[in-house]
Scaffold this motif. Structure first.
Motif, mmCIF file in Angstrom:
data_model
loop_
_atom_site.group_PDB
_atom_site.id
_atom_site.type_symbol
_atom_site.label_atom_id
_atom_site.label_comp_id
_atom_site.label_asym_id
_atom_site.label_seq_id
_atom_site.Cartn_x
_atom_site.Cartn_y
_atom_site.Cartn_z
ATOM 1 N N ALA A 182 0.434 -1.567 -0.039
ATOM 2 C CA ALA A 182 0.054 0.015 -0.246
ATOM 3 C C ALA A 182 0.315 1.176 0.243
ATOM 4 C CB ALA A 182 -0.820 0.509 1.411
ATOM 5 N N TYR A 183 2.328 0.894 0.719
ATOM 6 C CA TYR A 183 2.985 2.672 0.747
ATOM 7 C C TYR A 183 3.571 2.681 -0.526
ATOM 8 C CZ TYR A 183 6.845 4.844 2.903
ATOM 9 O OH TYR A 183 7.858 5.811 2.268
ATOM 10 N N ALA A 184 3.746 1.449 -0.889
ATOM 11 C CA ALA A 184 4.787 1.686 -2.482
ATOM 12 C C ALA A 184 3.670 2.233 -3.624
ATOM 13 C CB ALA A 184 5.157 0.224 -3.275
ATOM 14 N N PHE A 185 2.182 1.801 -3.455
ATOM 15 C CA PHE A 185 1.165 2.477 -4.739
ATOM 16 C C PHE A 185 1.008 3.635 -4.130
ATOM 17 C CE2 PHE A 185 -3.309 2.336 -5.697
ATOM 18 C CZ PHE A 185 -2.973 1.751 -7.070
ATOM 19 N N ALA A 186 0.888 3.611 -2.777
ATOM 20 C CA ALA A 186 0.787 5.894 -2.786
ATOM 21 C C ALA A 186 1.587 6.515 -3.627
ATOM 22 C CB ALA A 186 0.591 5.610 -1.255
ATOM 23 N N LYS A 187 3.175 5.722 -3.127
ATOM 24 C CA LYS A 187 4.118 7.225 -3.059
ATOM 25 C C LYS A 187 3.864 6.636 -5.020
ATOM 26 C CE LYS A 187 7.756 4.797 -1.650
ATOM 27 N NZ LYS A 187 8.772 4.902 -0.618
ATOM 28 N N LYS A 188 3.905 6.148 -5.982
ATOM 29 C CA LYS A 188 3.638 6.014 -7.139
ATOM 30 C C LYS A 188 3.079 6.418 -7.923
ATOM 31 C CE LYS A 188 2.934 2.376 -10.691
ATOM 32 N NZ LYS A 188 1.202 3.556 -11.528
ATOM 33 N N LYS A 189 1.492 6.710 -7.104
ATOM 34 C CA LYS A 189 0.037 7.793 -7.866
ATOM 35 C C LYS A 189 0.728 8.502 -7.489
ATOM 36 C CE LYS A 189 -2.130 5.951 -9.364
ATOM 37 N NZ LYS A 189 -2.435 5.755 -10.844
ATOM 38 N N TYR A 190 1.138 8.948 -6.213
ATOM 39 C CA TYR A 190 1.917 10.631 -5.834
ATOM 40 C C TYR A 190 2.996 11.191 -6.932
ATOM 41 C CZ TYR A 190 2.016 14.769 -2.776
ATOM 42 O OH TYR A 190 2.313 15.699 -2.337
ATOM 43 N N TYR A 191 4.457 10.112 -6.547
ATOM 44 C CA TYR A 191 4.847 10.923 -7.509
ATOM 45 C C TYR A 191 5.475 10.088 -8.623
ATOM 46 C CZ TYR A 191 6.813 12.319 -2.693
ATOM 47 O OH TYR A 191 6.654 11.714 -1.324
ATOM 48 N N GLU A 192 4.604 9.684 -9.401
ATOM 49 C CA GLU A 192 5.633 9.468 -11.027
ATOM 50 C C GLU A 192 3.882 8.689 -11.029
ATOM 51 O OE1 GLU A 192 6.131 5.394 -11.355
ATOM 52 O OE2 GLU A 192 7.291 5.122 -9.402
ATOM 53 N N ASP A 193 2.762 9.087 -10.604
ATOM 54 C CA ASP A 193 1.457 9.210 -12.326
ATOM 55 C C ASP A 193 0.594 10.598 -11.500
ATOM 56 O OD1 ASP A 193 1.521 6.451 -13.069
ATOM 57 O OD2 ASP A 193 0.371 5.670 -11.185
#
Length: 638
Positions: A284-295
Motif C-alpha cells: 500500500a505504501y509503495a502504491f501510494a508513493k507511485k500514485k503521488y510521485y509518478e502518476d
C-alpha cells in the motif's frame, strides 16, 4: 365434393412432380407425360372456380402514380389536408400497394384517428411489398393504444429486429411499453441498448440503475457505471464503479482501475485512498508513493496517507514532514485533515512537545464533532494541564454514564451494537480519567514544595482512580493495562498485599510484549525490594528484576533495571556487586533522577567511600533538599 379435394390433391401432385422431375424414370412409374383432353378440361374448370372465388382488384397504376406525386407536392407546400386526400386516392387507385397502405395509416394517426389507422395498417400488413421497421413500429404503437399486449410485443420485436436495434425512437417506445407491462428483465436489456445511443442521459441511467439494484444484480451495476464512464468520461461514474468493486470485495479489479489514474481530481484522490485499505502494508505504501510521485495523483490526502504509514512503521521524521505538508491543504476535507491531526498529535506527544500536540488535538476536536474529545483530554493530562483535562472528562463521564438510545431505535436490530459501543466509550473514559488522576498525584508527590493540602489531594486522586479502575475491572477484567494501573496505584497507596496479588496475576498473562513484561517485572521486583519486608521478598524481587534485564538487555529501560538490581544487591548486603552494577549505568541519563543518586550514595556509604558518597548526596540535595536521605547524611555529619 370431388373438385374441392382435387384442388388439394393436384397441389400435392404438382409438388411431387417438381420434386421428382430430375429422378430417372422407372418402369413401374405412371406415365405422366401426356394428359387426356378430359384431364385438361378438368384442370381448367378447377382454375376458373378458384379465380371466381377471389374478388377482382382493379389497379390503375397510372392514376396511383399521379395521385402520389400530387400528395407529395401538397406536403411540400404544407397543405396537409389536400395531401392526405391524394394519399387516399393513390391507395384507392392501387389497393395492392403495401407502401401506400401504410402511408394512409400514418396520416390517419396524425389526424388522431387511431382506430381507423389500425384497420388500414392491418390490411396493409397483409399486402406484398417491402417490409420496413417503420411499418412494424406503426403497428406496435397502434396496438399499444388498442391495448393488445401480445401484438404490441410481436411488432416491437419485429421492428427492432428489422432495424437491427438501431432505431432509437422505437427502442424508447418499446421501453415505455415494457414499463407499462412491468417486464423488468426485458426492460433492462432494452435500456442497455438505448443508453449508449442517448449518451447515458441521467433519467434513463437512474432508471436502469434502480432496476438493477432492485434485482440484486450488483455486477451489472458495476458494469453500468464502467460503461457510462467509458462513454462520457465522467469520473463520478468511475468512482461509483470502484466503490461497487470494493463493496463486492473485487479488490484486484478496483486496484487495476485506480492504477490507470493520472490526474489530481477529487475523484482520483478518493479512489486512490479507497483502494489503499485493501492493499497490504508495504505494498500500500509503495502504491501510494507511485500514485503521488509518478502518476500525478499529487493530492494532500494521498500525501497524508503516506505520512500515516510512515508513522506506523516508525519513520517519524519523514512522517512528520509529510503530515505537516498535507495538513494545511486539507482544510476543506475534514475527514482527511483529522487523520493528519491525529498523526501529528501522536508524533508531538512522543517527542514531549505538548504545545504542538495540544494544538493539533484541539484542531482534531473542532472537526470531529467531539469524537476525539477523549484524546484531547488525554493530551491535556500528559501536558499537566489538569485544569483543562478534568472538566472535559467530567462531561464525558456524565454523558456515557447516563447514555440511553433514542426512543426511535429502542426496537432496532442495531440496539445491542449501540449499547456495546456506548459501554466501550464509558470504559475509555474511566481508563483515561483514572490515569489523569494518577498523573496529577505523581506530580504532587514529586513536588518538593507540596504542602499538606496538596499531599492530601494526591491521596484523594489515587483513591478516586482506584474507584474508577474497580468499575472498569468489574466490566472487563481481561484488560491487562487496567490491572497494571490498579497494581501500581495500590502500591503507591501502600496497600501492598492487594497490589502484589494483581502483579502475580499479570505475570501469568500471555499477551504482554517483551517490553511490557520487562517493565512489569521491574516495577513489581523493585517494589518488593524497596519495602524490604522480609529477606525472602527482597530475594524474590531481585530475581524478578534479573528477568526484566534478560528480556530487555539494551532497551530504553536498561538503566532503570540496573538501578533496581543494584538496590536489590544492596538490600541483600552485597555492596561490592551493587556498586559494580551502579557503575554500568549511564549517569548522564540519570542526572535528574533523585532515586539514582539516593541509591548510589547509600551504596558508597555502605562501602566506606565517604568522599564519593558525599558527592552523590550533594547531587541529591540539589534535586531534593528535603529528601530524608539527605537530611540523615548531612545531619549526621554535623
Amino acid at each position: 365434393m370431388r373438385h374441392v379435394l382435387f384442388s388439394w390433391v393436384l397441389s400435392l401432385g404438382m409438388a411431387a412432380l417438381c420434386a421428382c422431375s430430375s429422378a430417372p424414370a422407372k418402369k413401374s412409374d405412371v406415365d405422366t407425360k401426356t394428359l387426356t383432353a378430359a384431364d385438361s378440361a378438368l384442370v381448367k374448370k378447377v382454375a376458373e372456380d378458384v379465380d371466381s372465388k377471389q374478388p377482382k382488384v382493379e389497379v390503375d397504376l397510372e392514376a396511383a402514380h399521379e395521385f402520389f406525386f400530387l400528395a407529395k407536392t401538397m406536403e411540400m407546400r404544407g397543405e396537409h389536408r389536400q395531401a392526405d386526400f391524394f394519399w387516399k386516392q393513390a391507395y384507392k387507385a392501387d389497393p395492392t400497394s403495401r407502401y401506400l397502405g401504410f402511408g394512409v395509416a400514418e396520416r390517419l394517426v396524425a389526424a388522431g384517428e387511431d382506430s381507423l389507422a389500425l384497420v388500414e395498417a392491418k390490411k396493409a400488413s397483409k399486402l406484398k411489398g417491402k417490409r420496413t421497421a417503420a411499418q412494424y413500429a406503426l403497428l406496435a404503437r397502434l396496438y399499444v393504444k388498442a391495448g393488445e399486449v401480445d401484438s404490441c410485443r410481436k411488432y416491437f420485436v419485429m421492428g427492432l429486429d428489422s432495424s437491427r436495434y438501431q432505431d432509437m425512437g422505437l427502442l424508447y417506445d418499446y421501453s415505455l411499453f415494457l414499463e407499462m407491462v412491468r417486464d423488468e428483465k426485458e426492460l433492462v436489456r432494452v435500456y442497455d441498448l438505448l443508453l449508449p445511443k442517448v449518451n447515458y442521459i441521467s433519467t434513463l441511467f437512474q432508471r436502469q440503475l434502480s432496476l438493477l439494484l432492485d434485482m440484486g444484480r450488483d455486477s451489472a451495476v458495476v458494469e453500468l457505471f464502467g460503461k457510462a464512464h467509458d462513454a462520457t468520461g465522467d469520473k463520478q461514474m468511475l468512482l461509483q464503479k470502484v466503490r461497487g468493486l470494493m463493496a463486492m470485495k473485487r479488490f484486484k479489479e478496483a486496484v487495476a482501475v485506480v492504477d490507470t489514474l493520472t490526474s489530481a481530481k477529487p475523484e482520483d484522490e478518493e479512489m486512490t485512498i479507497m483502494v489503499l485499505s485493501s492493499i497490504p502494508g508495504d505494498s500500500a505504501y509503495a502504491f501510494a508513493k507511485k500514485k503521488y510521485y509518478e502518476d500525478g495523483v499529487r493530492t494532500p490526502a494521498v500525501l497524508c496517507f503516506i505520512g500515516q504509514y510512515e508513522y506506523d512503521i516508525d519513520m517519524r521524521d519523514s512522517a512528520k514532514v509529510h503530515l505537516l505538508a498535507s495538513v494545511d491543504k486539507l482544510q476543506g476535507q475534514p475527514k482527511y485533515a483529522n487523520r493528519a491531526y491525529l498523526g501529528l498529535v501522536n508524533i508531538f506527544a512522543s517527542e514531549q512537545n505538548y504545545a504542538e500536540a495540544i494544538k493539533y488535538a484541539e484542531k482534531s476536536d473542532s472537526v470531529s464533532n467531539g469524537d476525539t474529545r477523549m484524546l484531547l483530554a488525554s493530551v491535556y493530562a500528559l501536558a499537566d494541564k489538569y485544569e483543562k483535562a478534568f472538566p472535559l472528562l467530567d462531561s464525558l463521564m456524565t454523558f456515557w454514564e447516563t447514555w440511553k438510545p433514542l426512543p426511535g431505535v429502542v426496537d432496532s436490530a442495531n440496539l445491542v451494537q449501540m449499547k456495546n459501543e456506548a459501554q466501550i466509550k464509558y470504559l475509555q473514559v474511566l481508563d483515561i480519567y483514572s490515569r489523569a488522576l494518577i498523573g496529577e498525584a505523581l506530580d504532587i508527590e514529586k513536588d518538593l514544595r507540596a504542602d499538606s493540602a496538596k499531599k492530601a489531594r494526591a491521596v484523594e486522586n489515587r483513591t478516586r482512580a482506584e474507584s474508577m479502575l474497580e468499575k472498569f475491572f468489574a466490566k472487563d477484567s481481561s484488560y491487562s493495562r487496567v490491572r497494571l494501573s490498579m497494581a501500581m496505584n495500590l502500591e503507591r497507596l501502600k496497600r501492598y498485599d492487594e497490589s502484589f496479588r494483581h502483579f502475580e496475576a499479570l505475570l501469568k498473562l500471555p499477551e504482554f510484549s517483551p517490553h511490557e513484561m520487562a517493565s512489569t517485572l521491574n516495577y513489581y521486583g523493585y517494589s518488593l525490594i524497596e519495602i524490604n519486608r522480609t529477606p525472602a521478598e527482597v530475594e524474590k524481587g531481585y530475581k524478578l528484576v534479573l528477568e526484566a534485564l534478560t528480556l530487555e538487555k539494551d532497551g530504553e529501560g536498561k538503566d532503570a533495571y540496573l538501578d533496581s538490581k543494584a538496590w536489590g544487591l544492596y538490600r541483600m548486603g552485597r555492596f561490592d556487586e551493587a556498586y559494580q552494577t551502579m557503575q554500568l549505568i549511564d549517569s548522564k541519563k540519570m542526572s535528574r533522577d533523585d532515586v539514582f543518586w539516593e541509591h548510589l550514595g547509600a551504596i558508597q556509604e555502605a562501602l566506606g567511600l565517604k568522599k564519593e558518597a558525599r558527592k552523590s548526596y550533594k547531587k541529591l540535595q540539589k534535586l531534593n533538599p528535603k529528601h530524608p536521605a539527605v537530611l540523615k547524611f548531612f545531619g549526621k555529619k554535623k
